[in-house]
Design an enzyme around this catalytic site. Structure first.
Site, PDB file in Angstrom:
ATOM      1  N   SER A   9       0.813  -1.218   0.000  1.00 59.43           N
ATOM      2  CA  SER A   9       0.000   0.000   0.000  1.00 59.43           C
ATOM      3  C   SER A   9       0.849   1.272   0.000  1.00 59.43           C
ATOM      4  O   SER A   9       0.306   2.374  -0.055  1.00 59.43           O
ATOM      5  CB  SER A   9      -0.965   0.010   1.190  1.00 59.43           C
ATOM      6  OG  SER A   9      -0.243   0.104   2.390  1.00 59.43           O
ATOM      7  N   CYS A  10       2.166   1.127   0.026  1.00 57.08           N
ATOM      8  CA  CYS A  10       3.081   2.272   0.063  1.00 57.08           C
ATOM      9  C   CYS A  10       3.648   2.533  -1.332  1.00 57.08           C
ATOM     10  O   CYS A  10       4.259   1.645  -1.937  1.00 57.08           O
ATOM     11  CB  CYS A  10       4.210   1.976   1.053  1.00 57.08           C
ATOM     12  SG  CYS A  10       5.536   3.204   1.037  1.00 57.08           S
ATOM     13  N   SER A  11       3.465   3.739  -1.830  1.00 56.46           N
ATOM     14  CA  SER A  11       3.942   4.066  -3.181  1.00 56.46           C
ATOM     15  C   SER A  11       5.462   3.963  -3.294  1.00 56.46           C
ATOM     16  O   SER A  11       5.985   3.517  -4.320  1.00 56.46           O
ATOM     17  CB  SER A  11       3.466   5.459  -3.599  1.00 56.46           C
ATOM     18  OG  SER A  11       4.029   6.451  -2.763  1.00 56.46           O
TER      19      SER A  11
END
Length: 114
Positions: A9-11
């Site tokens: 979920s972390c770019s």
């Protein structure tokens, strides 16, 4: 061996993973939110990074604010907090042999792989 501690979920984590894929490197993905680290694993990562627990802490996360904001925590307490709430661990972490970086920005990962 290359290992990435990844949060999908972390770019920034997705960016590092894409870079490793684009380089066609063999690596292991450790989804530490699905498979939390043991205390010894987290301590090993800290050693490779040459970080203290507080250096790796994401203090802006909701879980930190709910459970620790305003408290004076020891490094051991911060370590325990990150084990209980792995979302508090800065990411992405990439390990190459006996060296590691928090790959933010991506240039840190590029430098590690040179």
């Amino acid at each position: 061996m290359i290992k990435i501690f990844h949060n999908s979920s972390c770019s920034k984590s997705r960016e590092a993973l894409k870079y490793l894929n684009d380089c066609k490197l063999n690596f292991e993905v450790c989804e530490y939110l699905k498979n939390p680290l043991s205390k010894s694993d987290l301590q090993e990562v800290l050693t490779l990074l040459n970080y203290s627990p507080s250096d790796l802490l994401r203090s802006n996360e909701t879980q930190f604010k709910e459970h620790a904001k305003g408290k004076q925590l020891s490094e051991e307490e911060i370590l325990e907090l990150m084990l209980k709430y792995p979302k508090l661990i800065e990411r992405p972490i990439v390990i190459v042999g006996v060296k590691a970086v928090v790959a933010r920005p991506l240039e840190k990962l590029k430098s590690l792989l040179k």
